[in-house]
Motif scaffolding. Sequence first.
Motif, PDB file in Angstrom:
ATOM      1  N   ILE A 124     -15.140   7.062 -37.224  1.00  0.00           N
ATOM      2  CA  ILE A 124     -14.065   6.242 -37.774  1.00  0.00           C
ATOM      3  C   ILE A 124     -13.585   6.980 -39.026  1.00  0.00           C
ATOM      4  CG2 ILE A 124     -13.456   3.995 -38.762  1.00  0.00           C
ATOM      5  CD1 ILE A 124     -14.423   3.735 -35.861  1.00  0.00           C
ATOM      6  N   ASP A 125     -12.355   7.417 -39.058  1.00  0.00           N
ATOM      7  CA  ASP A 125     -11.859   8.072 -40.275  1.00  0.00           C
ATOM      8  C   ASP A 125     -10.359   7.854 -40.427  1.00  0.00           C
ATOM      9  OD1 ASP A 125     -10.272  10.195 -39.072  1.00  0.00           O
ATOM     10  OD2 ASP A 125     -12.142  11.203 -38.572  1.00  0.00           O
ATOM     11  N   THR A 126      -9.856   8.259 -41.576  1.00  0.00           N
ATOM     12  CA  THR A 126      -8.458   7.957 -41.890  1.00  0.00           C
ATOM     13  C   THR A 126      -7.489   8.869 -41.140  1.00  0.00           C
ATOM     14  OG1 THR A 126      -8.746   9.343 -43.855  1.00  0.00           O
ATOM     15  CG2 THR A 126      -8.890   6.973 -44.165  1.00  0.00           C
ATOM     16  N   GLU A 127      -7.999   9.937 -40.532  1.00  0.00           N
ATOM     17  CA  GLU A 127      -7.100  10.834 -39.808  1.00  0.00           C
ATOM     18  C   GLU A 127      -6.875  10.353 -38.366  1.00  0.00           C
ATOM     19  OE1 GLU A 127      -7.900  14.773 -40.905  1.00  0.00           O
ATOM     20  OE2 GLU A 127      -6.678  15.638 -39.292  1.00  0.00           O
ATOM     21  N   TYR A 128      -7.961   9.902 -37.721  1.00  0.00           N
ATOM     22  CA  TYR A 128      -7.852   9.477 -36.316  1.00  0.00           C
ATOM     23  C   TYR A 128      -7.979   7.966 -36.147  1.00  0.00           C
ATOM     24  CZ  TYR A 128      -8.204  14.441 -35.398  1.00  0.00           C
ATOM     25  OH  TYR A 128      -7.959  15.785 -35.394  1.00  0.00           O
ATOM     26  N   GLY A 129      -8.240   7.277 -37.256  1.00  0.00           N
ATOM     27  CA  GLY A 129      -8.315   5.821 -37.185  1.00  0.00           C
ATOM     28  C   GLY A 129      -9.371   5.356 -36.195  1.00  0.00           C
ATOM     29  N   LEU A 130      -8.946   4.496 -35.263  1.00  0.00           N
ATOM     30  CA  LEU A 130      -9.880   3.926 -34.294  1.00  0.00           C
ATOM     31  C   LEU A 130      -9.754   4.592 -32.914  1.00  0.00           C
ATOM     32  CD1 LEU A 130      -9.722   0.104 -35.134  1.00  0.00           C
ATOM     33  CD2 LEU A 130     -11.048   1.907 -36.220  1.00  0.00           C
ATOM     34  N   ALA A 131      -9.153   5.787 -32.870  1.00  0.00           N
ATOM     35  CA  ALA A 131      -8.933   6.431 -31.563  1.00  0.00           C
ATOM     36  C   ALA A 131     -10.257   6.664 -30.823  1.00  0.00           C
ATOM     37  CB  ALA A 131      -8.194   7.757 -31.758  1.00  0.00           C
ATOM     38  N   GLY A 132     -11.287   7.084 -31.558  1.00  0.00           N
ATOM     39  CA  GLY A 132     -12.588   7.303 -30.920  1.00  0.00           C
ATOM     40  C   GLY A 132     -13.148   6.012 -30.347  1.00  0.00           C
ATOM     41  N   LEU A 133     -13.038   4.946 -31.136  1.00  0.00           N
ATOM     42  CA  LEU A 133     -13.545   3.650 -30.682  1.00  0.00           C
ATOM     43  C   LEU A 133     -12.797   3.191 -29.433  1.00  0.00           C
ATOM     44  CD1 LEU A 133     -15.288   1.062 -31.245  1.00  0.00           C
ATOM     45  CD2 LEU A 133     -13.279   0.166 -32.439  1.00  0.00           C
ATOM     46  N   GLU A 134     -11.475   3.308 -29.468  1.00  0.00           N
ATOM     47  CA  GLU A 134     -10.681   2.836 -28.324  1.00  0.00           C
ATOM     48  C   GLU A 134     -11.058   3.600 -27.046  1.00  0.00           C
ATOM     49  OE1 GLU A 134      -6.853   3.433 -30.041  1.00  0.00           O
ATOM     50  OE2 GLU A 134      -7.058   1.669 -31.343  1.00  0.00           O
ATOM     51  N   GLY A 135     -11.247   4.912 -27.165  1.00  0.00           N
ATOM     52  CA  GLY A 135     -11.618   5.712 -26.001  1.00  0.00           C
ATOM     53  C   GLY A 135     -12.983   5.322 -25.448  1.00  0.00           C
ATOM     54  N   VAL A 136     -13.940   5.121 -26.346  1.00  0.00           N
ATOM     55  CA  VAL A 136     -15.286   4.789 -25.880  1.00  0.00           C
ATOM     56  C   VAL A 136     -15.332   3.350 -25.348  1.00  0.00           C
ATOM     57  CG1 VAL A 136     -17.711   4.570 -26.566  1.00  0.00           C
ATOM     58  CG2 VAL A 136     -16.360   6.519 -27.370  1.00  0.00           C
ATOM     59  N   LEU A 137     -14.546   2.463 -25.956  1.00  0.00           N
ATOM     60  CA  LEU A 137     -14.472   1.095 -25.418  1.00  0.00           C
ATOM     61  C   LEU A 137     -13.937   1.117 -23.982  1.00  0.00           C
ATOM     62  CD1 LEU A 137     -13.061  -0.975 -28.431  1.00  0.00           C
ATOM     63  CD2 LEU A 137     -15.299  -1.290 -27.338  1.00  0.00           C
ATOM     64  N   ALA A 138     -12.941   1.973 -23.735  1.00  0.00           N
ATOM     65  CA  ALA A 138     -12.385   2.069 -22.375  1.00  0.00           C
ATOM     66  C   ALA A 138     -13.449   2.564 -21.404  1.00  0.00           C
ATOM     67  CB  ALA A 138     -11.172   2.998 -22.376  1.00  0.00           C
ATOM     68  N   SER A 139     -14.224   3.553 -21.822  1.00  0.00           N
ATOM     69  CA  SER A 139     -15.287   4.068 -20.946  1.00  0.00           C
ATOM     70  C   SER A 139     -16.400   3.038 -20.768  1.00  0.00           C
ATOM     71  CB  SER A 139     -15.868   5.363 -21.522  1.00  0.00           C
ATOM     72  OG  SER A 139     -14.916   6.397 -21.424  1.00  0.00           O
ATOM     73  N   ARG A 140     -16.703   2.302 -21.824  1.00  0.00           N
ATOM     74  CA  ARG A 140     -17.743   1.271 -21.685  1.00  0.00           C
ATOM     75  C   ARG A 140     -17.336   0.260 -20.623  1.00  0.00           C
ATOM     76  NH1 ARG A 140     -20.176  -1.993 -26.745  1.00  0.00           N
ATOM     77  NH2 ARG A 140     -18.101  -2.896 -27.003  1.00  0.00           N
ATOM     78  N   GLU A 141     -16.076  -0.117 -20.651  1.00  0.00           N
ATOM     79  CA  GLU A 141     -15.590  -1.071 -19.658  1.00  0.00           C
ATOM     80  C   GLU A 141     -15.636  -0.459 -18.253  1.00  0.00           C
ATOM     81  OE1 GLU A 141     -14.993  -4.137 -19.967  1.00  0.00           O
ATOM     82  OE2 GLU A 141     -14.054  -4.515 -18.019  1.00  0.00           O
ATOM     83  N   ARG A 142     -15.166   0.776 -18.166  1.00  0.00           N
ATOM     84  CA  ARG A 142     -15.100   1.449 -16.861  1.00  0.00           C
ATOM     85  C   ARG A 142     -16.484   1.596 -16.218  1.00  0.00           C
ATOM     86  NH1 ARG A 142     -13.066   7.731 -16.355  1.00  0.00           N
ATOM     87  NH2 ARG A 142     -13.602   8.033 -14.171  1.00  0.00           N
TER      88      ARG A 142
END
Length: 399
Positions: A124-142
């Motif tokens: 989580i950082d100010t450059e990419y925001g929540l992009a990492g979280l959103e990607g991993v959340l999508a994979s968790r669901e998948r």
Amino acid sequence: MSTEFVLTNVQPNGAAARDVVIRNGRIAEILPHGSRPFPAGTATVDGEGLLMLPGLVDAHTHLDKTLLGMPWYRNDVGLELIDLIENERRMKRELGIDPARQSAAQIERSVANGTTHIRTHVDIDTEYGLAGLEGVLASRERYRDIVDIEIVAFPQSGMLIRPGTVDLMERAMREGADVVGGLDPSGVDRDPKGHLDTIFAMAERHGKPVDIHLHEPDALGTFAIELIVERTKALGMADRVTVSHGFCLGMLADKPLARLAGMMAETGVHLMTKGGAASPRPPVLDLTEMGVKICSGSDGVRDTWQPFGNADMLDRAAIVSQRNDFINDVHIELALRLCTHGGAHTMALEGYGLEPGCDATFVLVRAETPADAVASRPVRRAVYRKGIPVAKDGALIAA
Ligand SMILES: [Zn+2]
């Protein structure tokens, strides 16, 4: 697969051959092999005398930024922590590291290797925001039907030194992260009290555990653990706080080590160690004997920090064994336990294990004993999650 079947002739944790009755995704009964005839029509699966282990637990990895499946990354990075952090932040964009695609690649590899539960730190950082979280959340669901994934909101680039990061962490906790992460309170954030007060307050607000990357050496790391212990005790967070790496525990003389380990054991502050070759080694056997709860994990798997790692927790147990000079079976089995029950305890998994009543979540391999499985790292013949086969002969059955 029917809701009830019998897995015949397996050796749970290397015990004598057993027949395991599996009902509604759980282990219903474990019987001596052949001791009871099952009614005609009972579905059976021949376990062929394979060793049965509980599902492997990778309690510390970074699914959002592995380079698995991407072209070889030539590493010319400096060795200082800050060099690695800044290079990685740059490379995410230059290489096009897509957190959803990359986490999927590692998840598939992990499950094929017998891992059924993963705790992943997500940047989580100010450059990419929540992009990492959103990607991993999508994979968790998948992949939710084949693996359980717990997400740590991790301020990889520092938290207090990068204004805006705390707000992003808050958002991450609201939007699906399960654990509050932290990073070198002094070494990176230059403010141990401020850093720890912030993340523990966030954990308290959200009713979530804490997991802190702590690379700090000697007295600095010791001081950080003391502060972590104080806060764990004050907030009644026994068994909900983990120090990841804790390299300082591998740098202390016997007396200060015993004092610090005693504090961790008493307050329920867990340790994650990966047994890395290049870093100080928290002594797994001594710490276990002093009552510290320990788990293990892959940490980074082929990323911009380093090219090694294969998301195989049997391999990890071998690495931990070798780093700790474990040669006796009982010690090698302890290293394996870090990668099974140790991780399950840290992640507070319910229904974990090979007892009646537990989830039928397990791995079958051709090995004589658990220590043999660590030494040989045989192909995972079958991986089951809640009674459903999810991988066979080292490959996923279905994505
Ligand atoms: Zn890590």
